[in-house]
Design a protein around this motif. Sequence first.
Motif, PDB file in Angstrom:
ATOM      1  N   THR A 148     -11.947   4.960   9.923  1.00 55.87           N
ATOM      2  CA  THR A 148     -10.490   4.334   9.495  1.00 55.87           C
ATOM      3  C   THR A 148     -11.111   3.920   8.072  1.00 55.87           C
ATOM      4  O   THR A 148     -12.152   3.555   8.013  1.00 55.87           O
ATOM      5  CB  THR A 148      -9.821   3.524   9.718  1.00 55.87           C
ATOM      6  OG1 THR A 148      -9.953   2.400  10.128  1.00 55.87           O
ATOM      7  CG2 THR A 148      -9.026   3.801  10.808  1.00 55.87           C
ATOM      8  N   VAL A 149     -10.038   4.028   6.928  1.00 56.07           N
ATOM      9  CA  VAL A 149     -11.086   2.987   5.893  1.00 56.07           C
ATOM     10  C   VAL A 149      -9.536   2.396   5.309  1.00 56.07           C
ATOM     11  O   VAL A 149      -8.320   2.832   5.454  1.00 56.07           O
ATOM     12  CB  VAL A 149     -11.469   4.210   4.149  1.00 56.07           C
ATOM     13  CG1 VAL A 149     -12.806   4.726   4.430  1.00 56.07           C
ATOM     14  CG2 VAL A 149     -10.636   5.364   4.591  1.00 56.07           C
ATOM     15  N   GLY A 150     -10.282   0.883   4.550  1.00 50.11           N
ATOM     16  CA  GLY A 150      -8.678   0.788   4.119  1.00 50.11           C
ATOM     17  C   GLY A 150      -8.870   0.711   2.119  1.00 50.11           C
ATOM     18  O   GLY A 150      -9.235   2.411   1.754  1.00 50.11           O
ATOM     19  N   VAL A 151      -8.024   0.274   1.934  1.00 44.30           N
ATOM     20  CA  VAL A 151      -7.574   0.696   0.700  1.00 44.30           C
ATOM     21  C   VAL A 151      -6.759  -0.517  -0.253  1.00 44.30           C
ATOM     22  O   VAL A 151      -6.119  -1.164   0.390  1.00 44.30           O
ATOM     23  CB  VAL A 151      -6.633   2.366   0.453  1.00 44.30           C
ATOM     24  CG1 VAL A 151      -4.552   2.183   1.366  1.00 44.30           C
ATOM     25  CG2 VAL A 151      -6.699   2.481  -0.136  1.00 44.30           C
ATOM     26  N   SER A 152      -7.483  -0.787  -1.018  1.00 45.84           N
ATOM     27  CA  SER A 152      -6.495  -1.251  -2.597  1.00 45.84           C
ATOM     28  C   SER A 152      -5.496  -0.663  -3.305  1.00 45.84           C
ATOM     29  O   SER A 152      -6.018   0.477  -4.021  1.00 45.84           O
ATOM     30  CB  SER A 152      -7.190  -2.440  -2.924  1.00 45.84           C
ATOM     31  OG  SER A 152      -8.134  -3.499  -2.396  1.00 45.84           O
ATOM     32  N   LEU A 153      -4.354  -1.446  -3.585  1.00 42.32           N
ATOM     33  CA  LEU A 153      -3.880  -0.147  -4.420  1.00 42.32           C
ATOM     34  C   LEU A 153      -2.561  -0.817  -5.474  1.00 42.32           C
ATOM     35  O   LEU A 153      -2.782  -2.130  -5.204  1.00 42.32           O
ATOM     36  CB  LEU A 153      -2.317   0.350  -3.436  1.00 42.32           C
ATOM     37  CG  LEU A 153      -2.891   1.278  -2.885  1.00 42.32           C
ATOM     38  CD1 LEU A 153      -1.293   1.676  -1.730  1.00 42.32           C
ATOM     39  CD2 LEU A 153      -3.530   2.927  -3.235  1.00 42.32           C
ATOM     40  N   GLY A 154      -3.057  -0.402  -6.813  1.00 39.09           N
ATOM     41  CA  GLY A 154      -2.308  -1.276  -7.867  1.00 39.09           C
ATOM     42  C   GLY A 154      -1.652  -0.472  -9.089  1.00 39.09           C
ATOM     43  O   GLY A 154      -1.990   0.585  -8.586  1.00 39.09           O
ATOM     44  N   ALA A 155      -0.104  -1.557  -9.039  1.00 36.23           N
ATOM     45  CA  ALA A 155       0.943   0.024  -9.373  1.00 36.23           C
ATOM     46  C   ALA A 155       1.127  -0.744 -11.067  1.00 36.23           C
ATOM     47  O   ALA A 155       0.851  -2.083 -10.959  1.00 36.23           O
ATOM     48  CB  ALA A 155       1.650  -0.194  -8.754  1.00 36.23           C
ATOM     49  N   SER A 156       1.665   0.062 -11.998  1.00 35.71           N
ATOM     50  CA  SER A 156       2.034  -0.346 -12.789  1.00 35.71           C
ATOM     51  C   SER A 156       3.456   0.844 -13.326  1.00 35.71           C
ATOM     52  O   SER A 156       3.202   1.738 -12.861  1.00 35.71           O
ATOM     53  CB  SER A 156       1.146  -0.079 -14.307  1.00 35.71           C
ATOM     54  OG  SER A 156       0.758   0.850 -14.922  1.00 35.71           O
ATOM     55  N   LEU A 157       4.364   0.264 -14.322  1.00 36.14           N
ATOM     56  CA  LEU A 157       4.954   0.431 -14.222  1.00 36.14           C
ATOM     57  C   LEU A 157       5.433   1.669 -16.065  1.00 36.14           C
ATOM     58  O   LEU A 157       5.812   0.286 -16.593  1.00 36.14           O
ATOM     59  CB  LEU A 157       7.652   0.110 -13.801  1.00 36.14           C
ATOM     60  CG  LEU A 157       7.329   0.407 -12.390  1.00 36.14           C
ATOM     61  CD1 LEU A 157       7.941  -0.519 -11.920  1.00 36.14           C
ATOM     62  CD2 LEU A 157       7.258   2.010 -12.163  1.00 36.14           C
ATOM     63  N   SER A 158       5.943   1.979 -16.211  1.00 30.89           N
ATOM     64  CA  SER A 158       6.450   2.855 -18.060  1.00 30.89           C
ATOM     65  C   SER A 158       6.297   2.183 -18.281  1.00 30.89           C
ATOM     66  O   SER A 158       7.501   1.982 -19.592  1.00 30.89           O
ATOM     67  CB  SER A 158       6.051   4.445 -17.598  1.00 30.89           C
ATOM     68  OG  SER A 158       7.083   4.686 -17.063  1.00 30.89           O
TER      69      SER A 158
END
Length: 224
Positions: A148-158
């Motif tokens: 397995t790998v971990g993940v970091s997610l970042g989001a923005s909204l138009s």
Amino acid sequence: MNALLTAVSAAGPMACGWGVHGLLLGRRLTAARRDPLSGLWTRAAFERQALRILGRQMHTALVLVDLDGFKALNDRYGHAAGDAAIRHTAASLTDALSSYPGAVVGRLGGDEFAVVVPLPGTHTLPWLLDALHDAITAPFRHEDTDLTVGVSLGASLSSDLLPAAPQGGPEALSLLMRLADEAMYTAKRAGGGWCDPAASTPGCTTTAGRRTGRPGTTAKEVAA
């Protein structure tokens, strides 16, 4: 009349040849825009498609994806395992986005990916981020071992940019990338997972009532 038929007959193979040439050229251009390891769009191709989506959709999420524990996986299992992790991430993103018509995903380079997703409303963003996180951190098989790998997610909204920036265009895309990048690093500093851009706490230790630094943020072997 005979001369006309002769000319048409002669032009036929030439036209056919140009048609085949055009088809092969189109395939080569498409292949050049695809990352050879993941099969996803390259950065330039992704950005072109992202601009088209931003110009048409009111609520569009841009999500940056950065794997956690990728170097540890490479060091322990070798670069072939790292390549398998990249392919797994690409397939996971594609599968998780299958229920979002018009979504586009690309590999920016290394273990970094980006996603642009038209949303029916901003309230659906946490569900999207949760689905992406869970899909990527699921175990994948490599040489008879579950990893397995971990993940970091970042989001923005138009829609959050208005009226500070136009709905579409390079300026909006650049700003969305920067905001998503900041959110992604906020999540990474907190231990991984994802960060809702609407979260009020700078540390983003929780998201929608769930712990951001969930298990799976480092590469590890999973018991079969």
